[in-house]
Design an enzyme around this catalytic site. Structure first.
Site, short mmCIF file in Angstrom:
data_model
loop_
_atom_site.label_atom_id
_atom_site.label_comp_id
_atom_site.label_asym_id
_atom_site.label_seq_id
_atom_site.Cartn_x
_atom_site.Cartn_y
_atom_site.Cartn_z
N ASP A 148 110.33 -77.46 10.56
CA ASP A 148 109.39 -76.67 9.76
C ASP A 148 108.29 -76.03 10.62
O ASP A 148 107.14 -76.49 10.64
CB ASP A 148 108.77 -77.50 8.65
N ASP B 200 101.55 -77.46 12.52
CA ASP B 200 101.46 -78.40 11.40
C ASP B 200 102.24 -79.67 11.76
O ASP B 200 103.08 -80.13 10.99
CB ASP B 200 102.03 -77.74 10.14
N ASN C 78 106.94 -83.63 9.47
CA ASN C 78 107.67 -82.57 10.16
C ASN C 78 108.33 -83.05 11.44
O ASN C 78 108.65 -82.24 12.33
CB ASN C 78 106.73 -81.39 10.45
#
Length: 324
Positions: free
Chosen positions: A216, A199, A204
């Protein structure tokens, strides 16, 4: 019906943290996080921490521990990530009442600026270092990216939610069928699968100047390396994407070869993410945080826009800009 975090009160959060002999100097501050509950607090030594409460029934203990161990492995190899805190027994995944949680040192900073060539180079360098380590082993408890079956599952969740009217359902099914036909041409061989962040968008990545840290890893997954790269390439600058990519590639190749052969996967991966995002929203609607954060989902116009977006995406699948 109660939602998964209905009993996660401020008192419970404080008690969970204190159960680790860590003592907050004040009440933790909730950060923007929807899948899990993530809070920032300062301890009595003036050190800032993140406490993350995992959504019940989403990941197995083994999958969460694999995330933690992956982060520790990366940190040991000087890849800029934030590994979870471990107690004296080496435990990183903790339990209090019905919740599993972990502590992470707070990582301050801002997202990279994608119109800054030095930031792009630095991001490429970070991802190259990540993948040079992650390719050495495989995940055993975390999922593998399966685009075709993943889209079928997402489609079913959206249709079962009954958010769309009959006309929208028919249009949605037609465009999903078009996307599926494209994705069937892009099966990713096992040999191309590595442990990925999964992701890797700007939210992030945190840092200052040209020193960036990946945060994360909740969605870390077995996937092709390009999965961690394509979200850094802007869709609103089709003329400039090549210069963006050149900077990322140069930084990446400081550590390992850039996966040029995976460029054909960029638009299929974007399609997969677009479809999966809407399915995720409808699947989490019983959590009060979601109607509050995404009220437009209840508007019929959202689904018209989503279908049009997927139709436009089919055009990109036919003529991907990345191969021009």
């Amino acid at each position: 019906m109660s939602h998964p975090f209905s009993s996660l009160s401020p008192d419970l959060v404080m008690s969970a943290i204190e159960s680790l002999d860590v003592w907050p100097a004040g009440e933790p501050f909730a950060l923007n996080s929807y899948e899990n509950r993530v809070l920032l607090f300062r301890d009595d030594d003036a050190k800032n921490w993140i406490v993350k409460f995992y959504r019940p029934d989403r990941w197995s203990d083994g999958a969460i521990q694999e995330e933690h161990d992956f982060l520790q492995e990366l940190a040991n190899q000087q890849v800029p990530v934030v590994a979870p805190w471990r107690n004296q027994a080496g435990v990183s995944l903790h339990t209090f009442k019905a919740y599993r949680f972990a502590l992470f040192p707070h990582c301050p900073g801002q997202a990279p600026e994608l119109d800054n060539p030095s930031h792009l180079f630095a991001m490429g360098e970070v991802l190259g270092r990540l993948h040079s380590v992650s390719a050495k082993q495989t995940f055993q408890h975390r999922p593998r990216l399966e685009m075709v079956s993943g889209i079928l599952d997402a489609q079913q969740r959206v249709l079962d939610s009954q958010w769309m009217n009959r006309h929208q359902c028919r249009a949605y099914e037609r465009v999903i069928e078009k996307v599926q036909q494209h994705l069937k041409q892009h099966n990713v061989p096992d040999s191309s699968m590595i442990r990925c962040h999964g992701d890797c968008h700007l939210g992030n990545v945190l840092g200052r100047d040209e020193d960036f840290t990946l945060v994360d890893f909740d969605d870390c997954i077995m996937a092709p390396a390009i999965q961690d790269i394509w979200m850094l390439l802007p869709t609103d600058d089709p003329q400039g994407w090549r210069s963006y990519l050149n900077e990322i590639t140069e930084g990446y190749e400081e550590t390992c070869p850039f996966p040029c052969e995976q460029m054909t996967l960029i638009e299929p991966l974007r399609s997969y993410r677009l479809i999966g995002h809407s399915a995720w929203l409808v699947s989490r609607w019983d959590d009060p945080a979601f109607p509050q954060a995404f009220p437009w989902l209840a508007d019929s116009g959202y689904w018209d826009q989503h279908i049009r977006q997927l139709e436009q995406q089919c055009l990109q699948l036919d003529n991907p800009r990345w191969l021009a």
